[in-house]
Design a protein around this motif. Sequence first.
Motif, PDB file in Angstrom:
ATOM      1  N   LEU A  17      -7.800   3.345  35.183  1.00 26.50           N
ATOM      2  CA  LEU A  17      -7.862   2.148  36.020  1.00 26.50           C
ATOM      3  C   LEU A  17      -8.840   1.140  35.431  1.00 26.50           C
ATOM      4  CD1 LEU A  17      -7.151   0.660  38.648  1.00 26.50           C
ATOM      5  CD2 LEU A  17      -8.930   1.974  39.801  1.00 26.50           C
ATOM      6  N   MET A  18     -10.008   1.610  34.995  1.00 21.47           N
ATOM      7  CA  MET A  18     -10.987   0.709  34.398  1.00 21.47           C
ATOM      8  C   MET A  18     -10.474   0.133  33.074  1.00 21.47           C
ATOM      9  SD  MET A  18     -13.261   0.451  36.614  1.00 21.47           S
ATOM     10  CE  MET A  18     -14.222  -0.687  35.639  1.00 21.47           C
TER      11      MET A  18
ATOM     12  N   GLU B  90       0.553  -5.582  38.814  1.00 20.46           N
ATOM     13  CA  GLU B  90       1.464  -5.347  37.684  1.00 20.46           C
ATOM     14  C   GLU B  90       0.982  -4.142  36.853  1.00 20.46           C
ATOM     15  OE1 GLU B  90       3.106  -7.768  33.761  1.00 20.46           O
ATOM     16  OE2 GLU B  90       1.701  -8.728  35.139  1.00 20.46           O
ATOM     17  N   SER B  91       1.925  -3.278  36.462  1.00 19.12           N
ATOM     18  CA  SER B  91       1.659  -2.116  35.587  1.00 19.12           C
ATOM     19  C   SER B  91       0.718  -1.085  36.220  1.00 19.12           C
ATOM     20  CB  SER B  91       1.080  -2.572  34.237  1.00 19.12           C
ATOM     21  OG  SER B  91       1.913  -3.526  33.641  1.00 19.12           O
ATOM     22  N   MET B  92       0.605  -1.091  37.571  1.00 19.44           N
ATOM     23  CA  MET B  92      -0.290  -0.161  38.260  1.00 19.44           C
ATOM     24  C   MET B  92       0.453   1.064  38.784  1.00 19.44           C
ATOM     25  SD  MET B  92      -3.440   0.343  39.254  1.00 19.44           S
ATOM     26  CE  MET B  92      -4.270  -1.228  39.162  1.00 19.44           C
ATOM     27  N   SER B  93       1.776   1.034  38.807  1.00 17.36           N
ATOM     28  CA  SER B  93       2.560   2.093  39.455  1.00 17.36           C
ATOM     29  C   SER B  93       2.316   3.475  38.854  1.00 17.36           C
ATOM     30  CB  SER B  93       4.055   1.758  39.390  1.00 17.36           C
ATOM     31  OG  SER B  93       4.452   1.603  38.042  1.00 17.36           O
ATOM     32  N   SER B  94       2.170   3.576  37.531  1.00 20.77           N
ATOM     33  CA  SER B  94       1.983   4.891  36.904  1.00 20.77           C
ATOM     34  C   SER B  94       0.673   5.532  37.357  1.00 20.77           C
ATOM     35  CB  SER B  94       2.006   4.761  35.380  1.00 20.77           C
ATOM     36  OG  SER B  94       0.949   3.912  34.944  1.00 20.77           O
ATOM     37  N   ILE B  95      -0.387   4.709  37.510  1.00 20.98           N
ATOM     38  CA  ILE B  95      -1.686   5.217  37.974  1.00 20.98           C
ATOM     39  C   ILE B  95      -1.578   5.705  39.416  1.00 20.98           C
ATOM     40  CG2 ILE B  95      -4.047   4.520  38.573  1.00 20.98           C
ATOM     41  CD1 ILE B  95      -4.010   2.688  36.137  1.00 20.98           C
ATOM     42  N   LEU B  96      -0.872   4.939  40.263  1.00 23.66           N
ATOM     43  CA  LEU B  96      -0.721   5.312  41.668  1.00 23.66           C
ATOM     44  C   LEU B  96       0.103   6.579  41.828  1.00 23.66           C
ATOM     45  CD1 LEU B  96      -0.103   1.751  43.170  1.00 23.66           C
ATOM     46  CD2 LEU B  96      -2.199   3.098  43.271  1.00 23.66           C
ATOM     47  N   VAL B  97       1.156   6.706  41.028  1.00 25.45           N
ATOM     48  CA  VAL B  97       1.997   7.909  41.082  1.00 25.45           C
ATOM     49  C   VAL B  97       1.200   9.135  40.657  1.00 25.45           C
ATOM     50  CG1 VAL B  97       3.967   9.070  39.996  1.00 25.45           C
ATOM     51  CG2 VAL B  97       4.200   6.712  40.797  1.00 25.45           C
ATOM     52  N   GLU B  98       0.382   8.977  39.625  1.00 26.04           N
ATOM     53  CA  GLU B  98      -0.442  10.094  39.144  1.00 26.04           C
ATOM     54  C   GLU B  98      -1.432  10.537  40.217  1.00 26.04           C
ATOM     55  OE1 GLU B  98      -3.141  11.332  35.240  1.00 26.04           O
ATOM     56  OE2 GLU B  98      -2.313   9.303  35.407  1.00 26.04           O
ATOM     57  N   PHE B  99      -2.035   9.559  40.926  1.00 25.80           N
ATOM     58  CA  PHE B  99      -2.968   9.907  41.994  1.00 25.80           C
ATOM     59  C   PHE B  99      -2.252  10.654  43.116  1.00 25.80           C
ATOM     60  CE2 PHE B  99      -4.870   8.961  46.136  1.00 25.80           C
ATOM     61  CZ  PHE B  99      -6.112   9.542  45.951  1.00 25.80           C
ATOM     62  N   GLN B 100      -1.087  10.184  43.528  1.00 23.77           N
ATOM     63  CA  GLN B 100      -0.344  10.861  44.588  1.00 23.77           C
ATOM     64  C   GLN B 100      -0.017  12.297  44.205  1.00 23.77           C
ATOM     65  OE1 GLN B 100       0.456  10.161  47.731  1.00 23.77           O
ATOM     66  NE2 GLN B 100      -0.789   8.317  47.532  1.00 23.77           N
ATOM     67  N   GLY B 101       0.225  12.536  42.918  1.00 22.58           N
ATOM     68  CA  GLY B 101       0.527  13.893  42.443  1.00 22.58           C
ATOM     69  C   GLY B 101      -0.650  14.835  42.633  1.00 22.58           C
ATOM     70  N   ILE B 102      -1.868  14.408  42.243  1.00 23.69           N
ATOM     71  CA  ILE B 102      -3.036  15.297  42.388  1.00 23.69           C
ATOM     72  C   ILE B 102      -3.432  15.443  43.851  1.00 23.69           C
ATOM     73  CG2 ILE B 102      -3.860  14.753  40.060  1.00 23.69           C
ATOM     74  CD1 ILE B 102      -6.096  13.089  41.440  1.00 23.69           C
ATOM     75  N   LEU B 103      -3.171  14.394  44.653  1.00 26.14           N
ATOM     76  CA  LEU B 103      -3.481  14.475  46.079  1.00 26.14           C
ATOM     77  C   LEU B 103      -2.572  15.493  46.765  1.00 26.14           C
ATOM     78  CD1 LEU B 103      -5.076  13.422  48.514  1.00 26.14           C
ATOM     79  CD2 LEU B 103      -3.340  11.641  48.794  1.00 26.14           C
ATOM     80  N   GLU B 104      -1.304  15.519  46.402  1.00 27.95           N
ATOM     81  CA  GLU B 104      -0.365  16.474  46.998  1.00 27.95           C
ATOM     82  C   GLU B 104      -0.752  17.908  46.662  1.00 27.95           C
ATOM     83  OE1 GLU B 104       2.184  16.334  49.142  1.00 27.95           O
ATOM     84  OE2 GLU B 104       1.505  14.275  49.444  1.00 27.95           O
ATOM     85  N   ILE B 105      -1.255  18.130  45.443  1.00 27.89           N
ATOM     86  CA  ILE B 105      -1.696  19.481  45.046  1.00 27.89           C
ATOM     87  C   ILE B 105      -2.850  19.927  45.934  1.00 27.89           C
ATOM     88  CG2 ILE B 105      -2.793  20.809  43.200  1.00 27.89           C
ATOM     89  CD1 ILE B 105      -1.238  19.037  41.199  1.00 27.89           C
TER      90      ILE B 105
END
Length: 490
Positions: free
Chosen positions: A420-421, A370-385
């Motif tokens: 995340l922490m 729950e409420s983890m989606s924003s963190i995961l989306v942010e990680f995918q953004g920096i990974l794509e860069i």
Amino acid sequence: MVNPLADIDSDVLAGEIPFAAMNVFEVLLNEVLIPMIDNNTEWGVCDEENKKEFLRYTKKFSQDLHEAIDTMSGVVELEKLDPKYEAEAKATSKQPSDECIKHCRRLVESWITTIDRYVNEWDDTEDRRHEPINEGPLSELEQWQQTQRILTGLSEQIKGPNCMMVLNILHAAKLSNSADKDSIASFLSAWKKKESDLTEKLNEAKDNVKYLRTLEPYMEPLYSGDPNLIIESMHGLMHAIKMMFSIAKHYDKGSRMTILFAKITYQMIQSCIQAITRGESQRELWDTSKFPVGPLTKVLDSCIQLNAEYKKDFNDIKQRLNANPKGKHYEFTDTVIFEKFDLFCRRARKLKDLFETIEQFQVLAKHNLESMSSILVEFQGILEILKRSNLDRLLDFNNYEFDIDFVAFNADVSRIESKLMQYISEKVSQVKSIEQSIRFLEKFKTILKRESLKKELDQKSSVLFSTYQQSFRDIAVSYTHLTLPTNREV
């Protein structure tokens, strides 16, 4: 045994032997037989290892055949005596004409130039040491074999009738009353020195080929694409090199040994890259469905271990040789030998960290917290860069742009991990039971793999366990102070 009474004997193979039969057989071997063996799927009781060994020896035979053809073909030819002077060369009772002597001197001068080119070709070892190495160690053997073939051809031509006729004319001129006889004598003396240089260089080439051939069986695993197999054969290779260095008359120069070790290092790196990519392009490494992180990190670890074992065996032999004051010592340029592998391993460690981080967030996504989606989306953004900038250069360890991008990526990951922490801390604080909080943290311990996160989780678990322990102490204290009813009151 041929049966003369039979009309057609089955033991007789009839056919036409064409011109350059060995060349035709080489083409047949490389273009028909070897591809057919390579693509054959029916091997009976032979296992994969037997198949590989048979194919390796067949290719080795093809290589030996190619070398034999090169030796016979006479790659470098010395200029021949003009036919119009052959009569003068054969008429030993007559003094050769000035024109014939001039022609012969020009021929010998051209021979000296040719011999110089090939005799001095391998005397620039110090310069070669600073050139980039883009070949494996077997190329060293191949190059010395080529040098041996060329020098052997030149040596045989010098002893042949054409060269002997030219030299006989000049010797005759030296013994005549010619005004140039002193000049010719000096010229022939220079030629004798050049002939001696050729013989010395040919002996050196033969000696180098002989000792490099002893390394060949130990070099084959370097081309296997299997770091673990190379580790297993490492001790044998290093011991064989030590023996060659101790015994060889000509290959004990520090610069030559440095080049040989640098080529070994280059081939080790190529085998590591082959093991990591499995023959695919580097961009495929981003696809974790095709390259699962667990097996990939094991290969990266084996590459790092290979470098460590390589250095260990090298330094063990170096110390053993240097401990003998009367023997030869390893005095090679370690930087040239190990620098590239160290850079490669530095990149391998970064890739291991990168893929473990990717796996960590992929596992987080699968738990649908729950409420983890924003963190995961942010990680995918920096990974794509990072991915867009380094699609095809993950293993290009000479390109420092990835290192710069990886520093920025790690900084962003640290920021996301802080969030995340914070998320974990909030969830733990919302749980009223300490037991449930501990179970919640243990669940995250199985997901989070990065050392920084594991340390923070351990600290939080330690605090919870301390609290849990204290609550037991409080209960114990309360129990000891509790006034129990007496038997009469009961």
